[in-house]
Motif scaffolding. Structure first.
Motif, PDB file in Angstrom:
ATOM      1  N   ILE A  26       0.835  -1.205   0.000  1.00 55.33           N
ATOM      2  CA  ILE A  26       0.000   0.000   0.000  1.00 55.33           C
ATOM      3  C   ILE A  26       0.867   1.251   0.000  1.00 55.33           C
ATOM      4  CG2 ILE A  26      -1.635   1.346   1.372  1.00 55.33           C
ATOM      5  CD1 ILE A  26      -2.944  -1.250   2.175  1.00 55.33           C
ATOM      6  N   GLU A  27       0.537   2.159  -0.880  1.00 59.24           N
ATOM      7  CA  GLU A  27       1.187   3.466  -0.931  1.00 59.24           C
ATOM      8  C   GLU A  27       0.374   4.426  -0.064  1.00 59.24           C
ATOM      9  OE1 GLU A  27       4.029   4.310  -2.381  1.00 59.24           O
ATOM     10  OE2 GLU A  27       4.311   2.258  -3.098  1.00 59.24           O
ATOM     11  N   PRO A  28       0.943   4.934   1.024  1.00 57.93           N
ATOM     12  CA  PRO A  28       0.181   5.798   1.934  1.00 57.93           C
ATOM     13  C   PRO A  28      -0.452   7.013   1.254  1.00 57.93           C
ATOM     14  CG  PRO A  28       2.309   5.250   2.888  1.00 57.93           C
ATOM     15  CD  PRO A  28       2.310   4.729   1.479  1.00 57.93           C
ATOM     16  N   GLU A  29       0.232   7.570   0.287  1.00 64.24           N
ATOM     17  CA  GLU A  29      -0.269   8.778  -0.368  1.00 64.24           C
ATOM     18  C   GLU A  29      -1.475   8.508  -1.262  1.00 64.24           C
ATOM     19  OE1 GLU A  29       3.077   7.820  -0.848  1.00 64.24           O
ATOM     20  OE2 GLU A  29       3.762   8.974   0.879  1.00 64.24           O
ATOM     21  N   THR A  30      -1.592   7.275  -1.743  1.00 69.59           N
ATOM     22  CA  THR A  30      -2.646   6.976  -2.711  1.00 69.59           C
ATOM     23  C   THR A  30      -3.612   5.886  -2.246  1.00 69.59           C
ATOM     24  OG1 THR A  30      -1.228   5.375  -3.849  1.00 69.59           O
ATOM     25  CG2 THR A  30      -1.184   7.657  -4.652  1.00 69.59           C
ATOM     26  N   ALA A  31      -3.498   5.445  -0.997  1.00 69.02           N
ATOM     27  CA  ALA A  31      -4.355   4.370  -0.486  1.00 69.02           C
ATOM     28  C   ALA A  31      -5.821   4.788  -0.562  1.00 69.02           C
ATOM     29  CB  ALA A  31      -3.978   4.021   0.943  1.00 69.02           C
ATOM     30  N   ASP A  32      -6.652   3.874  -1.060  1.00 69.93           N
ATOM     31  CA  ASP A  32      -8.075   4.175  -1.116  1.00 69.93           C
ATOM     32  C   ASP A  32      -8.806   3.406  -0.019  1.00 69.93           C
ATOM     33  OD1 ASP A  32      -8.219   1.577  -2.059  1.00 69.93           O
ATOM     34  OD2 ASP A  32      -8.765   2.134  -4.095  1.00 69.93           O
ATOM     35  N   ILE A  33     -10.083   3.659   0.097  1.00 72.43           N
ATOM     36  CA  ILE A  33     -10.881   3.079   1.171  1.00 72.43           C
ATOM     37  C   ILE A  33     -10.923   1.552   1.096  1.00 72.43           C
ATOM     38  CG2 ILE A  33     -13.119   3.252   0.010  1.00 72.43           C
ATOM     39  CD1 ILE A  33     -12.488   4.112   3.669  1.00 72.43           C
ATOM     40  N   GLU A  34     -10.889   0.992  -0.107  1.00 75.20           N
ATOM     41  CA  GLU A  34     -10.925  -0.471  -0.240  1.00 75.20           C
ATOM     42  C   GLU A  34      -9.669  -1.107   0.349  1.00 75.20           C
ATOM     43  OE1 GLU A  34     -11.629   1.520  -2.971  1.00 75.20           O
ATOM     44  OE2 GLU A  34     -13.790   1.234  -2.939  1.00 75.20           O
ATOM     45  N   GLU A  35      -8.529  -0.473   0.126  1.00 75.68           N
ATOM     46  CA  GLU A  35      -7.277  -1.010   0.692  1.00 75.68           C
ATOM     47  C   GLU A  35      -7.287  -0.926   2.220  1.00 75.68           C
ATOM     48  OE1 GLU A  35      -3.863  -0.177  -2.591  1.00 75.68           O
ATOM     49  OE2 GLU A  35      -4.833   1.599  -1.748  1.00 75.68           O
ATOM     50  N   ILE A  36      -7.781   0.166   2.730  1.00 73.80           N
ATOM     51  CA  ILE A  36      -7.858   0.329   4.185  1.00 73.80           C
ATOM     52  C   ILE A  36      -8.852  -0.676   4.768  1.00 73.80           C
ATOM     53  CG2 ILE A  36      -8.529   1.916   6.030  1.00 73.80           C
ATOM     54  CD1 ILE A  36      -7.401   4.164   4.144  1.00 73.80           C
ATOM     55  N   ASP A  37      -9.982  -0.873   4.099  1.00 72.54           N
ATOM     56  CA  ASP A  37     -10.964  -1.870   4.551  1.00 72.54           C
ATOM     57  C   ASP A  37     -10.366  -3.270   4.552  1.00 72.54           C
ATOM     58  OD1 ASP A  37     -12.988  -0.076   5.072  1.00 72.54           O
ATOM     59  OD2 ASP A  37     -14.035  -0.425   3.167  1.00 72.54           O
ATOM     60  N   ARG A  38      -9.546  -3.569   3.559  1.00 68.50           N
ATOM     61  CA  ARG A  38      -8.891  -4.889   3.496  1.00 68.50           C
ATOM     62  C   ARG A  38      -7.963  -5.082   4.693  1.00 68.50           C
ATOM     63  NH1 ARG A  38      -7.770  -9.687   2.117  1.00 68.50           N
ATOM     64  NH2 ARG A  38      -5.823 -10.318   1.164  1.00 68.50           N
ATOM     65  N   LEU A  39      -7.199  -4.049   5.027  1.00 68.12           N
ATOM     66  CA  LEU A  39      -6.317  -4.128   6.203  1.00 68.12           C
ATOM     67  C   LEU A  39      -7.123  -4.333   7.475  1.00 68.12           C
ATOM     68  CD1 LEU A  39      -3.668  -1.366   5.478  1.00 68.12           C
ATOM     69  CD2 LEU A  39      -3.301  -3.833   5.493  1.00 68.12           C
ATOM     70  N   ILE A  40      -8.202  -3.590   7.623  1.00 69.02           N
ATOM     71  CA  ILE A  40      -9.052  -3.729   8.806  1.00 69.02           C
ATOM     72  C   ILE A  40      -9.627  -5.132   8.886  1.00 69.02           C
ATOM     73  CG2 ILE A  40     -11.213  -2.956   9.869  1.00 69.02           C
ATOM     74  CD1 ILE A  40     -10.494  -0.123   8.771  1.00 69.02           C
ATOM     75  N   SER A  41     -10.039  -5.668   7.755  1.00 67.98           N
ATOM     76  CA  SER A  41     -10.579  -7.023   7.716  1.00 67.98           C
ATOM     77  C   SER A  41      -9.534  -8.057   8.148  1.00 67.98           C
ATOM     78  CB  SER A  41     -11.079  -7.330   6.309  1.00 67.98           C
ATOM     79  OG  SER A  41     -11.523  -8.652   6.215  1.00 67.98           O
ATOM     80  N   LEU A  42      -8.304  -7.874   7.675  1.00 66.54           N
ATOM     81  CA  LEU A  42      -7.227  -8.801   8.065  1.00 66.54           C
ATOM     82  C   LEU A  42      -6.934  -8.711   9.559  1.00 66.54           C
ATOM     83  CD1 LEU A  42      -4.818  -8.356   5.023  1.00 66.54           C
ATOM     84  CD2 LEU A  42      -6.066 -10.429   5.644  1.00 66.54           C
ATOM     85  N   VAL A  43      -6.943  -7.496  10.110  1.00 65.22           N
ATOM     86  CA  VAL A  43      -6.715  -7.324  11.548  1.00 65.22           C
ATOM     87  C   VAL A  43      -7.858  -7.961  12.341  1.00 65.22           C
ATOM     88  CG1 VAL A  43      -6.591  -5.612  13.404  1.00 65.22           C
ATOM     89  CG2 VAL A  43      -5.255  -5.283  11.328  1.00 65.22           C
ATOM     90  N   ASP A  44      -9.092  -7.762  11.888  1.00 64.99           N
ATOM     91  CA  ASP A  44     -10.240  -8.382  12.558  1.00 64.99           C
ATOM     92  C   ASP A  44     -10.125  -9.900  12.555  1.00 64.99           C
ATOM     93  OD1 ASP A  44     -11.359  -5.913  13.109  1.00 64.99           O
ATOM     94  OD2 ASP A  44     -12.796  -5.993  11.435  1.00 64.99           O
ATOM     95  N   ASP A  45      -9.714 -10.468  11.418  1.00 65.79           N
ATOM     96  CA  ASP A  45      -9.549 -11.915  11.316  1.00 65.79           C
ATOM     97  C   ASP A  45      -8.459 -12.404  12.277  1.00 65.79           C
ATOM     98  OD1 ASP A  45     -10.129 -14.497  10.055  1.00 65.79           O
ATOM     99  OD2 ASP A  45      -8.102 -14.302   9.213  1.00 65.79           O
ATOM    100  N   LEU A  46      -7.365 -11.679  12.349  1.00 65.18           N
ATOM    101  CA  LEU A  46      -6.295 -12.040  13.290  1.00 65.18           C
ATOM    102  C   LEU A  46      -6.805 -12.005  14.723  1.00 65.18           C
ATOM    103  CD1 LEU A  46      -3.256 -10.156  11.747  1.00 65.18           C
ATOM    104  CD2 LEU A  46      -3.437 -12.627  12.082  1.00 65.18           C
TER     105      LEU A  46
END
Length: 54
Positions: A26-46
């Motif tokens: 993920i590029e912090p400057e260009t990250a979109d909501i879908e990428e952030i949602d994917r990260l949140i989903s992975l953290v929730d799964d963990l």
């Protein structure tokens, strides 16, 4: 049938590695909501998987 503790740890390692790989791409400057949602989903799964190990 429940996974053995070593299998649970292996599963957790795989999911954590997936999270880290996703985070690296993920590029912090260009990250979109879908990428952030994917990260949140992975953290929730963990979190769920870690809770099952307690």
């Amino acid at each position: 049938m429940q996974n053995s503790p070593s299998n649970q740890v292996d599963d957790l390692k795989v999911r954590l590695n997936q999270f880290l790989e996703t985070l690296d791409t993920i590029e912090p400057e260009t990250a979109d909501i879908e990428e952030i949602d994917r990260l949140i989903s992975l953290v929730d799964d963990l979190e769920v998987r870690m809770g099952k190990m307690k």
